[in-house]
Design a protein around this motif. Structure first.
Motif, PDB file in Angstrom:
ATOM      1  N   MET A   1       0.901  -1.315  -0.070  1.00  0.00           N
ATOM      2  CA  MET A   1      -0.023   0.019  -0.068  1.00  0.00           C
ATOM      3  C   MET A   1       0.894   1.194  -0.117  1.00  0.00           C
ATOM      4  N   ASP A   2       1.939   0.922   0.738  1.00  0.00           N
ATOM      5  CA  ASP A   2       3.033   2.453   0.433  1.00  0.00           C
ATOM      6  C   ASP A   2       3.166   2.590  -0.816  1.00  0.00           C
ATOM      7  N   ASP A   3       3.557   2.054  -1.685  1.00  0.00           N
ATOM      8  CA  ASP A   3       3.992   2.275  -3.325  1.00  0.00           C
ATOM      9  C   ASP A   3       2.923   2.958  -3.825  1.00  0.00           C
ATOM     10  N   ILE A   4       1.450   2.636  -3.683  1.00  0.00           N
ATOM     11  CA  ILE A   4       0.314   3.048  -4.273  1.00  0.00           C
ATOM     12  C   ILE A   4       0.258   4.521  -3.324  1.00  0.00           C
ATOM     13  N   LEU A   5       0.373   4.495  -2.253  1.00  0.00           N
ATOM     14  CA  LEU A   5      -0.063   5.830  -1.592  1.00  0.00           C
ATOM     15  C   LEU A   5       0.903   6.889  -1.818  1.00  0.00           C
ATOM     16  N   ILE A   6       2.421   6.563  -1.997  1.00  0.00           N
ATOM     17  CA  ILE A   6       3.457   7.458  -2.510  1.00  0.00           C
ATOM     18  C   ILE A   6       2.904   8.051  -3.962  1.00  0.00           C
ATOM     19  N   GLU A   7       2.496   7.025  -4.848  1.00  0.00           N
ATOM     20  CA  GLU A   7       2.462   7.438  -6.118  1.00  0.00           C
ATOM     21  C   GLU A   7       1.411   8.409  -6.243  1.00  0.00           C
ATOM     22  N   LYS A   8       0.044   8.297  -5.521  1.00  0.00           N
ATOM     23  CA  LYS A   8      -1.056   9.090  -5.496  1.00  0.00           C
ATOM     24  C   LYS A   8      -0.710  10.300  -4.905  1.00  0.00           C
ATOM     25  N   THR A   9       0.043  10.165  -3.885  1.00  0.00           N
ATOM     26  CA  THR A   9       0.453  11.630  -3.067  1.00  0.00           C
ATOM     27  C   THR A   9       1.068  12.600  -3.986  1.00  0.00           C
ATOM     28  N   ILE A  10       1.972  12.101  -5.072  1.00  0.00           N
ATOM     29  CA  ILE A  10       2.567  12.878  -5.809  1.00  0.00           C
ATOM     30  C   ILE A  10       1.472  13.502  -6.515  1.00  0.00           C
ATOM     31  N   VAL A  11       0.769  12.966  -6.970  1.00  0.00           N
ATOM     32  CA  VAL A  11      -0.541  13.771  -8.123  1.00  0.00           C
ATOM     33  C   VAL A  11      -1.033  14.787  -7.365  1.00  0.00           C
ATOM     34  N   PHE A  12      -1.148  14.892  -6.084  1.00  0.00           N
ATOM     35  CA  PHE A  12      -1.899  15.886  -5.251  1.00  0.00           C
ATOM     36  C   PHE A  12      -1.235  16.959  -4.887  1.00  0.00           C
ATOM     37  N   LEU A  13       0.291  16.836  -4.712  1.00  0.00           N
ATOM     38  CA  LEU A  13       1.198  17.746  -4.169  1.00  0.00           C
ATOM     39  C   LEU A  13       0.970  19.153  -4.708  1.00  0.00           C
ATOM     40  N   GLU A  14       1.003  19.380  -5.988  1.00  0.00           N
ATOM     41  CA  GLU A  14       1.023  20.744  -6.588  1.00  0.00           C
ATOM     42  C   GLU A  14      -0.417  21.551  -6.122  1.00  0.00           C
ATOM     43  N   PHE A  15      -1.482  20.661  -6.429  1.00  0.00           N
ATOM     44  CA  PHE A  15      -2.912  21.139  -6.405  1.00  0.00           C
ATOM     45  C   PHE A  15      -3.007  21.596  -4.667  1.00  0.00           C
ATOM     46  N   LEU A  16      -2.637  20.851  -3.749  1.00  0.00           N
ATOM     47  CA  LEU A  16      -2.941  21.027  -2.506  1.00  0.00           C
ATOM     48  C   LEU A  16      -1.929  22.244  -1.899  1.00  0.00           C
ATOM     49  N   GLY A  17      -0.863  22.518  -2.988  1.00  0.00           N
ATOM     50  CA  GLY A  17       0.012  23.798  -2.281  1.00  0.00           C
ATOM     51  C   GLY A  17       0.954  23.354  -1.210  1.00  0.00           C
ATOM     52  N   ILE A  18       1.441  21.827  -1.036  1.00  0.00           N
ATOM     53  CA  ILE A  18       2.056  21.273  -0.386  1.00  0.00           C
ATOM     54  C   ILE A  18       3.570  21.582  -0.375  1.00  0.00           C
ATOM     55  N   ASP A  19       4.531  22.028   0.644  1.00  0.00           N
ATOM     56  CA  ASP A  19       5.798  22.149   0.295  1.00  0.00           C
ATOM     57  C   ASP A  19       6.573  21.414   1.310  1.00  0.00           C
ATOM     58  N   LYS A  20       6.264  20.719   2.172  1.00  0.00           N
ATOM     59  CA  LYS A  20       6.847  19.961   3.191  1.00  0.00           C
ATOM     60  C   LYS A  20       6.092  18.653   3.354  1.00  0.00           C
ATOM     61  N   CYS A  21       6.653  17.192   3.222  1.00  0.00           N
ATOM     62  CA  CYS A  21       5.918  15.834   3.769  1.00  0.00           C
ATOM     63  C   CYS A  21       6.850  15.351   4.778  1.00  0.00           C
ATOM     64  N   TYR A  22       5.979  14.797   5.726  1.00  0.00           N
ATOM     65  CA  TYR A  22       6.609  13.941   6.689  1.00  0.00           C
ATOM     66  C   TYR A  22       6.037  12.591   6.132  1.00  0.00           C
ATOM     67  N   PHE A  23       7.114  11.391   6.118  1.00  0.00           N
ATOM     68  CA  PHE A  23       6.659  10.144   5.904  1.00  0.00           C
ATOM     69  C   PHE A  23       7.033   9.377   7.232  1.00  0.00           C
ATOM     70  N   VAL A  24       5.746   8.913   7.743  1.00  0.00           N
ATOM     71  CA  VAL A  24       5.702   8.327   8.966  1.00  0.00           C
ATOM     72  C   VAL A  24       5.145   7.042   9.228  1.00  0.00           C
ATOM     73  N   HIS A  25       6.262   5.979   9.747  1.00  0.00           N
ATOM     74  CA  HIS A  25       5.763   4.632  10.237  1.00  0.00           C
ATOM     75  C   HIS A  25       5.773   4.427  11.560  1.00  0.00           C
ATOM     76  N   VAL A  26       4.531   4.080  11.970  1.00  0.00           N
ATOM     77  CA  VAL A  26       4.579   4.052  13.504  1.00  0.00           C
ATOM     78  C   VAL A  26       4.004   2.579  13.933  1.00  0.00           C
ATOM     79  N   ALA A  27       4.670   1.629  14.826  1.00  0.00           N
ATOM     80  CA  ALA A  27       4.315   0.350  14.977  1.00  0.00           C
ATOM     81  C   ALA A  27       4.687   0.080  16.586  1.00  0.00           C
ATOM     82  N   LYS A  28       3.843  -1.003  16.975  1.00  0.00           N
ATOM     83  CA  LYS A  28       4.248  -1.185  18.481  1.00  0.00           C
ATOM     84  C   LYS A  28       5.810  -1.703  18.523  1.00  0.00           C
TER      85      LYS A  28
END
Length: 297
Positions: free
Chosen positions: A9-36
């Motif tokens: 799912m990470d691959d899918i999410l990264i690819e889709k996030t790229i599509v939205f970056l410019e439209f949403l005006g994003i200038d910084k991204c935090y990629f976070v993995h949280v686990a027990k």
């Protein structure tokens, strides 16, 4: 902030996030993995036998490699980190507050293994807006967007953004209002069908008054009768019938609950929808930082 789980799912999410970056005006991204437990899973160790660094460093390196693989835009500032905690939801939300993020992006699985409980919890409790991107939908900006509407003051904010999408992307907006017949309708001497028509006419009047305050008063609302089913299922069925490719939601409707909490109808839709992308707006403190970024486009 983008939540990753070290699955396909990470691959899918990264690819889709790229599509939205410019439209949403994003200038910084935090990629976070949280686990027990940040112990590196056996399947990853088998795939990357050279991993010798501590779990968090190795996982961060893996995520960074994935971003390079998908040619993540170099003009976007990046921060990658893996965190360990007994309560992943609390840990993720704590970091969202620490980093003062405007938007959280999460994936929703359809066929891949996973319950989606973390994404659902974040949608309910996040201190900012949330974009939920689904596994099977092809990457792309929306062209037909459903806006569930109760004509409350809070919904005006969603319409303002919805109209901006319409203007910028030439996307079609589809307001949808779900109405119910009150239990005591029989005491009026009216049949269920007659009272349902009365409720629909009242809703139509409310919509005309509501939409007249916006830039697209020509919009037509779809009115959906819920005769006792789950609210979320009714809205999802309507969205699928209308063939929309995104749903815009507000964090609260007519209730006076805290702005960081998801409204009951929105929460029900989140619970049942793992097939359509959703953008959930939440007021961030006393400012609208997320909207400020969006309207700079």
């Amino acid at each position: 902030m983008i939540g990753l789980d070290l699955t396909e799912m990470d691959d899918i999410l990264i690819e889709k996030t790229i599509v939205f970056l410019e439209f949403l005006g994003i200038d910084k991204c935090y990629f976070v993995h949280v686990a027990k437990d940040l112990a590196i899973p056996q399947d990853i160790l088998e795939k990357y036998p050279d991993l010798l660094a501590p779990g968090d460093e190795s996982l961060e390196a893996l995520i960074s490699d994935k971003l390079k693989k998908f040619n993540f835009p170099e003009n976007i500032e990046l921060e990658v980190f893996a965190e360990e905690g007994n309560h992943p939801l609390d840990t993720f939300l704590r970091w969202a507050k620490i980093k003062d993020v405007d938007l959280i992006i999460m994936g929703r699985k359809e066929t891949l293994e996973g319950s989606g409980s973390l994404a659902k919890g974040i949608a309910k409790k996040a201190p900012c807006s949330i974009l939920m991107l689904q596994e099977k939908r092809p990457p792309g900006l929306p062209k037909k967007i459903m806006i569930p509407s109760d004509f409350s003051e809070h919904t005006h904010m969603i319409y303002d953004f919805g109209e901006r999408i319409s203007d910028e992307l030439h996307a079609e907006l589809v307001p949808v209002h779900m109405y119910h017949v009150p239990h005591g309708y029989s005491k009026t001497g009216k049949s269920f069908e007659e009272f349902a028509e009365i409720m629909k006419e009242n809703a139509r009047h409310d919509f005309q008054k509501f939409v007249s305050k916006h830039n697209h008063p020509e919009l037509e609302c779809q009115f959906v009768l819920n005769d006792g089913q789950d609210d979320g299922k009714v809205l999802l069925d309507e969205a699928l019938e209308l063939e929309v490719d995104m749903v815009l939601l507000g964090s609260r409707g007519k209730t006076k609950s805290a702005a960081i909490l998801l409204g009951s109808v929105a929460e029900k839709l989140v619970m049942v929808n793992n097939v359509l992308p959703m953008l959930i707006f939440k007021k961030k403190g006393e400012t609208m930082g997320f909207f400020d970024a969006l309207f700079k486009i």
